[in-house]
Design a protein around this motif. Structure first.
Motif, PDB file in Angstrom:
ATOM      1  N   THR A  38     -10.075  36.959  18.704  1.00 27.57           N
ATOM      2  CA  THR A  38      -9.209  35.986  19.369  1.00 27.57           C
ATOM      3  C   THR A  38      -9.158  34.672  18.616  1.00 27.57           C
ATOM      4  O   THR A  38      -8.131  34.023  18.564  1.00 27.57           O
ATOM      5  CB  THR A  38      -9.693  35.730  20.806  1.00 27.57           C
ATOM      6  OG1 THR A  38     -11.053  35.290  20.759  1.00 27.57           O
ATOM      7  CG2 THR A  38      -9.588  36.983  21.652  1.00 27.57           C
ATOM      8  N   GLY A  39     -10.257  34.262  18.023  1.00 32.98           N
ATOM      9  CA  GLY A  39     -10.306  32.979  17.352  1.00 32.98           C
ATOM     10  C   GLY A  39      -9.761  32.989  15.940  1.00 32.98           C
ATOM     11  O   GLY A  39      -9.507  31.940  15.366  1.00 32.98           O
ATOM     12  N   GLN A  40      -9.581  34.163  15.362  1.00 29.44           N
ATOM     13  CA  GLN A  40      -9.140  34.236  13.973  1.00 29.44           C
ATOM     14  C   GLN A  40      -7.734  33.671  13.803  1.00 29.44           C
ATOM     15  O   GLN A  40      -7.474  32.928  12.858  1.00 29.44           O
ATOM     16  CB  GLN A  40      -9.186  35.675  13.483  1.00 29.44           C
ATOM     17  CG  GLN A  40      -8.849  35.809  12.007  1.00 29.44           C
ATOM     18  CD  GLN A  40      -8.990  37.228  11.506  1.00 29.44           C
ATOM     19  OE1 GLN A  40      -9.168  38.151  12.283  1.00 29.44           O
ATOM     20  NE2 GLN A  40      -8.894  37.401  10.220  1.00 29.44           N
ATOM     21  N   ARG A  41      -6.837  33.982  14.692  1.00 27.84           N
ATOM     22  CA  ARG A  41      -5.471  33.483  14.577  1.00 27.84           C
ATOM     23  C   ARG A  41      -5.443  31.957  14.715  1.00 27.84           C
ATOM     24  O   ARG A  41      -4.707  31.275  14.014  1.00 27.84           O
ATOM     25  CB  ARG A  41      -4.588  34.124  15.647  1.00 27.84           C
ATOM     26  CG  ARG A  41      -3.151  33.725  15.511  1.00 27.84           C
ATOM     27  CD  ARG A  41      -2.281  34.492  16.461  1.00 27.84           C
ATOM     28  NE  ARG A  41      -0.907  34.076  16.290  1.00 27.84           N
ATOM     29  CZ  ARG A  41       0.096  34.555  16.953  1.00 27.84           C
ATOM     30  NH1 ARG A  41      -0.099  35.507  17.834  1.00 27.84           N
ATOM     31  NH2 ARG A  41       1.309  34.125  16.751  1.00 27.84           N
ATOM     32  N   ARG A  42      -6.255  31.439  15.610  1.00 26.22           N
ATOM     33  CA  ARG A  42      -6.326  30.000  15.804  1.00 26.22           C
ATOM     34  C   ARG A  42      -6.832  29.310  14.534  1.00 26.22           C
ATOM     35  O   ARG A  42      -6.330  28.264  14.148  1.00 26.22           O
ATOM     36  CB  ARG A  42      -7.249  29.685  16.977  1.00 26.22           C
ATOM     37  CG  ARG A  42      -7.279  28.216  17.334  1.00 26.22           C
ATOM     38  CD  ARG A  42      -8.163  27.945  18.533  1.00 26.22           C
ATOM     39  NE  ARG A  42      -7.758  28.740  19.684  1.00 26.22           N
ATOM     40  CZ  ARG A  42      -8.587  29.236  20.576  1.00 26.22           C
ATOM     41  NH1 ARG A  42      -9.875  29.021  20.462  1.00 26.22           N
ATOM     42  NH2 ARG A  42      -8.151  29.947  21.593  1.00 26.22           N
ATOM     43  N   HIS A  43      -7.804  29.926  13.864  1.00 27.32           N
ATOM     44  CA  HIS A  43      -8.329  29.356  12.632  1.00 27.32           C
ATOM     45  C   HIS A  43      -7.268  29.354  11.530  1.00 27.32           C
ATOM     46  O   HIS A  43      -7.168  28.394  10.764  1.00 27.32           O
ATOM     47  CB  HIS A  43      -9.561  30.137  12.170  1.00 27.32           C
ATOM     48  CG  HIS A  43     -10.791  29.834  12.957  1.00 27.32           C
ATOM     49  ND1 HIS A  43     -11.020  30.368  14.194  1.00 27.32           N
ATOM     50  CD2 HIS A  43     -11.842  29.040  12.692  1.00 27.32           C
ATOM     51  CE1 HIS A  43     -12.166  29.931  14.653  1.00 27.32           C
ATOM     52  NE2 HIS A  43     -12.697  29.117  13.761  1.00 27.32           N
ATOM     53  N   VAL A  44      -6.493  30.408  11.456  1.00 30.48           N
ATOM     54  CA  VAL A  44      -5.443  30.483  10.435  1.00 30.48           C
ATOM     55  C   VAL A  44      -4.396  29.409  10.683  1.00 30.48           C
ATOM     56  O   VAL A  44      -3.946  28.727   9.744  1.00 30.48           O
ATOM     57  CB  VAL A  44      -4.805  31.896  10.419  1.00 30.48           C
ATOM     58  CG1 VAL A  44      -3.561  31.922   9.547  1.00 30.48           C
ATOM     59  CG2 VAL A  44      -5.818  32.921   9.924  1.00 30.48           C
ATOM     60  N   LEU A  45      -3.988  29.222  11.926  1.00 25.99           N
ATOM     61  CA  LEU A  45      -2.996  28.198  12.243  1.00 25.99           C
ATOM     62  C   LEU A  45      -3.539  26.795  11.969  1.00 25.99           C
ATOM     63  O   LEU A  45      -2.809  25.933  11.453  1.00 25.99           O
ATOM     64  CB  LEU A  45      -2.563  28.317  13.704  1.00 25.99           C
ATOM     65  CG  LEU A  45      -1.738  29.557  14.046  1.00 25.99           C
ATOM     66  CD1 LEU A  45      -1.476  29.621  15.546  1.00 25.99           C
ATOM     67  CD2 LEU A  45      -0.434  29.555  13.287  1.00 25.99           C
ATOM     68  N   LEU A  46      -4.794  26.568  12.286  1.00 26.47           N
ATOM     69  CA  LEU A  46      -5.401  25.268  12.019  1.00 26.47           C
ATOM     70  C   LEU A  46      -5.463  24.997  10.515  1.00 26.47           C
ATOM     71  O   LEU A  46      -5.143  23.897  10.065  1.00 26.47           O
ATOM     72  CB  LEU A  46      -6.806  25.210  12.627  1.00 26.47           C
ATOM     73  CG  LEU A  46      -7.587  23.919  12.421  1.00 26.47           C
ATOM     74  CD1 LEU A  46      -6.853  22.756  13.111  1.00 26.47           C
ATOM     75  CD2 LEU A  46      -8.984  24.054  12.973  1.00 26.47           C
TER      76      LEU A  46
END
Length: 84
Positions: A38-46
């Motif tokens: 779940t957190g991987q996409r958020r890290h990529v966007l950040l």
């Protein structure tokens, strides 16, 4: 997928015959189960947002900060002779 069904039946038989094996299989499934990302996409966007901001700042700082604007022309009014 007949072999998958046969393997599932064999596993059921083994688990019912040996409770210790059932416990080990359950532990093994918990260890090898894929974890949610779940957190991987958020890290990529950040990371993408940070890169865009850095590019914008670099572009702004690399541009020539001093822009020469032409001075407004001065209009010289000549008064006709004898008017003053």
């Amino acid at each position: 997928m007949n072999f998958e069904r046969e393997l599932a039946q064999i596993e059921k038989q083994l688990v019912t015959q040996d409770p210790l094996l059932a416990e080990k299989l359950e532990t093994f499934e918990q260890i090898t189960a894929p974890r949610p990302r779940t957190g991987q996409r958020r890290h990529v966007l950040l990371l993408a947002a940070i890169v865009i901001v850095l590019l914008a700042l670099t572009s702004a700082l690399a541009a020539d900060p001093v822009v020469e604007h032409p001075k407004p022309s001065q209009v010289v009014r000549e008064e006709p002779p004898g008017s003053g």
